[in-house]
Design an enzyme around this catalytic site. Structure first.
Site, mmCIF file in Angstrom:
data_model
loop_
_atom_site.group_PDB
_atom_site.id
_atom_site.type_symbol
_atom_site.label_atom_id
_atom_site.label_comp_id
_atom_site.label_asym_id
_atom_site.label_seq_id
_atom_site.Cartn_x
_atom_site.Cartn_y
_atom_site.Cartn_z
ATOM 1 N N ASN A 1 -10.815 7.784 -5.933
ATOM 2 C CA ASN A 1 -10.923 8.423 -4.787
ATOM 3 C C ASN A 1 -11.507 7.698 -3.705
ATOM 4 O OD1 ASN A 1 -9.825 11.156 -5.853
ATOM 5 N ND2 ASN A 1 -11.804 11.162 -6.920
ATOM 6 N N TYR B 1 2.408 10.940 -11.591
ATOM 7 C CA TYR B 1 2.160 10.504 -10.512
ATOM 8 C C TYR B 1 1.435 9.145 -11.325
ATOM 9 C CZ TYR B 1 -1.068 8.320 -7.078
ATOM 10 O OH TYR B 1 -1.701 7.430 -6.221
ATOM 11 N N LYS C 1 2.744 5.148 -11.297
ATOM 12 C CA LYS C 1 1.936 3.880 -10.817
ATOM 13 C C LYS C 1 1.874 2.857 -11.812
ATOM 14 C CE LYS C 1 0.142 4.673 -6.594
ATOM 15 N NZ LYS C 1 0.413 3.635 -5.349
ATOM 16 N N LEU D 1 0.777 -1.356 -0.037
ATOM 17 C CA LEU D 1 0.018 -0.053 -0.087
ATOM 18 C C LEU D 1 0.810 1.265 -0.063
ATOM 19 C CD1 LEU D 1 -2.644 -1.055 2.909
ATOM 20 C CD2 LEU D 1 -2.854 -1.695 0.405
ATOM 21 N N PRO E 1 -42.446 16.243 40.274
ATOM 22 C CA PRO E 1 -43.485 15.387 41.029
ATOM 23 C C PRO E 1 -44.713 16.148 41.190
ATOM 24 C CG PRO E 1 -41.362 15.418 42.343
ATOM 25 C CD PRO E 1 -41.259 16.344 40.946
ATOM 26 N N GLY E 2 -45.901 15.295 41.035
ATOM 27 C CA GLY E 2 -47.356 15.672 40.997
ATOM 28 C C GLY E 2 -47.741 16.607 40.003
#
Length: 369
Positions: free
Chosen positions: A132, A103, A107, A53, A281-282
């Protein structure tokens, strides 16, 4: 199995190594730019499978393309041949290999070298021409427009969209890693002389920017993107991985009064709205009914009772609820309903409605139970 990974600290390498470890592979021979040649030679002797890689894609001098992509591949293959090790080799190439640029040329030269090596030694060589790749751990402001957009937008920084109609071909890192694991197990996706990731996403640059901006705005809007769309789901996960570490949290607007509070948590266009209701509460809240809107109540803390009465009848139906026994109570249309806190602590209820609240059409009619 002893698996060698070059470029182990790179974007794809880090994700691959992490998943190999998750899969239980322990004998990993990891190579990076600081790995010395004697160590590399020993790894080439031991390796039973190689993921190559490593590569150069943003050098200061264009000559480094050929040196890093072709030259290092040549040295790697020479070491494997010297060790008489014909183990399989997977090579991470690029669709740029089809183009006439420094590039791509480097490759393509590495690809040709690998195919020649395979013919000479009989070793299995798999060449992936990746488009990509996007996902977590990719370096922003380097060579990935997705990483750059996610990083900058998450920080409120500007992005540049030169051509909003330019089409991007993208593959997601998890799909890449799954394909590499398939290759490891002899199930690679071969297409002609090359291999490829079967799941490909296409989007224009403008659409990509708009989608990521919508993720940024979703906090303020308390919205969730459309997770039924595979690309949106992957991109949103990617975006979150670029959040600044001091901005994982964000505030919600709590509507507080003497009775407690009500806070909208999540809104979706097609799956409704989730809110958190706190009753002192209540206190009794509600006493209203809906024509079409329907809800689900889940008490997660405290004790209380949810009462129902069909609007044209007198019978009152009661459901006693408690955070000690989680159960969902459906709130059907046509029933006026309320919820009363019977305990001595706050009553906390998660409330789901089938649609986000619309002040122009609230569909909420007040009527005592």
């Amino acid at each position: 199995m002893k698996i060698m990974v070059t470029g182990a600290n790179g974007f794809i390498g880090k994700n691959l190594v992490a998943e190999l470890k998750n899969q239980g592979y322990e004998e990993l021979l990891l190579c990076s730019r600081v790995t010395e040649y004697p160590v590399l030679e020993e790894y080439c002797r031991q390796a039973e499978f190689v993921f190559h890689l490593a590569g150069i894609n943003r050098p200061q001098d264009e000559a480094e393309f050929m040196e890093g992509n072709f030259g290092f591949t040549e040295k790697l293959l020479e070491m494997l041949k010297y060790s008489e090790n014909p183990c399989p080799v997977v090579f991470a190439s690029s669709i740029q290999a089809e183009r006439d640029n420094p590039y791509g040329q480097s490759k393509k030269a590495a690809e040709d070298l690998l195919f020649s090596y395979s013919r000479e030694t009989g070793a299995k060589v798999l060449v992936y021409r990746f488009p990509n790749v996007f996902g977590k751990w990719c370096r922003p402001n380097y060579n990935s427009v997705v990483a750059t957009f996610c990083y900058n937008i998450a920080r409120g920084l500007q992005i540049t969209v030169n051509d909003p109609n330019a089409v991007l071909n993208l593959v997601y890192i998890d799909d890449v890693i799954q394909e590499l694991l398939n290759a490891l197990n002899g199930n690679e996706n071969s297409v002609g002389d090359f291999c490829e990731v079967s799941i490909l996403h296409n989007i224009t640059l403008g659409e990509l920017a708009d989608l990521i901006y919508s993720f940024y705005k979703s906090r303020e809007e308390r919205s969730i993107p459309d997770m039924s769309d595979a690309f949106t789901k992957k991109l949103y996960s990617t975006y979150l991985s670029y959040l600044p570490s001091d901005q994982f949290s964000y505030p919600l607007e709590m509507k507080i009064d003497s009775r407690g509070s009500f806070t909208e948590f999540i809104k979706t266009p097609d799956r409704g709205q989730v809110s958190v209701n706190v009753s002192k509460p209540g206190i009794t809240k509600g006493n209203h009914w809906h024509h079409t809107k329907n809800e689900k109540f889940l008490v997660v803390y405290g004790t209380g009772v949810i009462r129902f009465r069909k609007v044209d009848e007198e019978e009152i139906i009661e459901y006693y609820v408690s955070g000690d026994k989680l159960e969902v109570i459906d709130i059907p249309p046509g029933y006026t309903h309320n919820i009363e806190n019977l305990g001595e602590t706050d009553l906390v209820t998660i409330m789901w409605a089938n649609e986000p609240f619309n002040p122009e059409n609230p569909d909420t009619n007040f009527l005592e139970v």
